[in-house]
Design an enzyme around this catalytic site. Structure first.
Site, mmCIF file in Angstrom:
data_model
loop_
_atom_site.group_PDB
_atom_site.id
_atom_site.type_symbol
_atom_site.label_atom_id
_atom_site.label_comp_id
_atom_site.label_asym_id
_atom_site.label_seq_id
_atom_site.Cartn_x
_atom_site.Cartn_y
_atom_site.Cartn_z
ATOM 1 N N ASP A 103 -11.597 -1.869 4.078
ATOM 2 C CA ASP A 103 -12.327 -0.727 3.512
ATOM 3 C C ASP A 103 -13.276 -1.241 2.430
ATOM 4 O O ASP A 103 -14.384 -1.683 2.738
ATOM 5 C CB ASP A 103 -11.296 0.279 2.980
ATOM 6 C CG ASP A 103 -11.915 1.579 2.511
ATOM 7 O OD1 ASP A 103 -13.138 1.730 2.614
ATOM 8 O OD2 ASP A 103 -11.180 2.458 2.024
ATOM 9 N N PHE A 152 -10.255 9.085 5.742
ATOM 10 C CA PHE A 152 -8.937 8.545 5.400
ATOM 11 C C PHE A 152 -8.001 8.716 6.587
ATOM 12 O O PHE A 152 -7.762 9.816 7.061
ATOM 13 C CB PHE A 152 -8.349 9.229 4.156
ATOM 14 C CG PHE A 152 -7.224 8.414 3.583
ATOM 15 C CD1 PHE A 152 -7.482 7.319 2.761
ATOM 16 C CD2 PHE A 152 -5.903 8.700 3.904
ATOM 17 C CE1 PHE A 152 -6.454 6.525 2.273
ATOM 18 C CE2 PHE A 152 -4.859 7.919 3.417
ATOM 19 C CZ PHE A 152 -5.143 6.836 2.599
ATOM 20 N N ASP A 159 -0.436 4.672 5.773
ATOM 21 C CA ASP A 159 0.287 5.761 5.099
ATOM 22 C C ASP A 159 -0.609 6.579 4.180
ATOM 23 O O ASP A 159 -1.703 6.149 3.801
ATOM 24 C CB ASP A 159 1.388 5.168 4.220
ATOM 25 C CG ASP A 159 0.814 4.535 2.951
ATOM 26 O OD1 ASP A 159 -0.048 3.637 3.071
ATOM 27 O OD2 ASP A 159 1.192 4.957 1.847
HETATM 28 P P1 XMP Z 1 -9.566 -2.282 0.800
HETATM 29 O O1 XMP Z 1 -10.286 -1.109 0.179
HETATM 30 O O2 XMP Z 1 -8.864 -3.127 -0.210
HETATM 31 O O3 XMP Z 1 -8.475 -1.539 1.656
HETATM 32 O O4 XMP Z 1 -10.409 -3.028 1.798
HETATM 33 C C1 XMP Z 1 -7.485 -2.189 2.246
HETATM 34 C C2 XMP Z 1 -6.189 -1.478 2.047
HETATM 35 O O5 XMP Z 1 -6.359 -0.139 1.549
HETATM 36 C C3 XMP Z 1 -5.585 0.752 2.285
HETATM 37 N N1 XMP Z 1 -6.503 1.685 2.970
HETATM 38 C C4 XMP Z 1 -6.119 2.726 3.655
HETATM 39 N N2 XMP Z 1 -4.897 3.163 3.927
HETATM 40 N N3 XMP Z 1 -5.823 4.925 5.182
HETATM 41 C C5 XMP Z 1 -4.760 4.263 4.695
HETATM 42 O O6 XMP Z 1 -3.638 4.669 4.985
HETATM 43 C C6 XMP Z 1 -7.094 4.546 4.948
HETATM 44 O O7 XMP Z 1 -8.046 5.184 5.405
HETATM 45 C C7 XMP Z 1 -7.234 3.389 4.132
HETATM 46 N N4 XMP Z 1 -8.316 2.730 3.716
HETATM 47 C C8 XMP Z 1 -7.822 1.669 3.011
HETATM 48 C C9 XMP Z 1 -4.788 -0.085 3.248
HETATM 49 O O8 XMP Z 1 -3.523 -0.345 2.684
HETATM 50 C C10 XMP Z 1 -5.534 -1.360 3.369
HETATM 51 O O9 XMP Z 1 -4.741 -2.483 3.630
#
Ligand code: XMP
Length: 183
Positions: A103, A152, A159
């Site tokens: 993300d 999301f 989760d």
């Molecule tokens: P980043 O922002 O660090 O995100 O690249 C990685 C971690 O953030 C969580 N994440 C999500 N979890 N739905 C979720 O349940 C989402 O849409 C989402 N977007 C990010 C996830 O733990 C991931 O490893």
């Protein structure tokens, strides 16, 4: 649980088909995989890992690392934080980081830096989902299951407030569910 989903984004059949294809891509990328360690970022990647490795016909070890980036009932990344360090030695090994979703890129950047301190031979990344909008250019994934919009998502390991991981598909969480948790 299903009542909290706005819509199913990726069905269980689509997940199974794509994860199998990813396993083939990964196996082809590692010509001599004896030293391969799949470093899995807990907890969101558990189901992806379980399905992926059963389709992966190569010798490998599993390493686990726990990182928190979306604590509790948050849907905005709070920055990555190490909760438990890697449990295997990766010195001189080929490492493939397994994560559920790319993300903002904070988590992958943080984990990659932690692993590179341990002198692996190589580090690549495999993510089930990628939200294209936020990740900076320097944070990339070598293997990507599905490109999704900036919504999301929950299910298949992912989760919200530690719930919904057991949904067999990937769904979009209803806005009112996280809005009411935040209020
Ligand atoms: P980043 O922002 O660090 O995100 O690249 C990685 C971690 O953030 C969580 N994440 C999500 N979890 N739905 C979720 O349940 C989402 O849409 C989402 N977007 C990010 C996830 O733990 C991931 O490893």
């Amino acid at each position: 649980m299903e009542a909290d989903i706005d819509r199913i984004l990726i069905s269980d059949k689509e997940l199974a088909t794509r994860v199998k294809q990813m396993a083939t891509e990964i196996a082809q990328a590692y010509a001599a995989p004896e030293g391969l360690v799949l470093v899995t970022i807990l907890s969101g990647s558990i189901i992806f890992l379980a399905d992926l490795i059963r389709q992966l016909p190569i010798k490998m070890k599993i390493g686990l690392i726990t990182v928190s980036s979306y604590p509790g009932s948050s849907t905005e990344s709070q920055g990555a934080k190490l909760l438990s360090d890697l449990n295997v030695d990766i010195t001189g090994r080929d490492v493939l980081i397994i994560d559920d979703i790319l993300d903002t890129g904070n988590t992958l950047r943080f984990v990659r830096a932690k692993l590179e301190e341990k002198n692996p031979r190589s580090v690549k990344t495999a993510v089930l989902l990628r939200k294209p909008s936020k990740a900076p250019k320097d944070v990339t994934a070598d293997f990507v299951g599905f490109q999704i919009d900036d919504v999301f998502v929950i299910g298949y390991g992912l989760d919200f407030d530690d719930h919904y991981r057991n949904l067999p598909h990937i769904g979009v969480l209803k806005t009112e569910v996280y809005e009411s948790a935040a209020s």
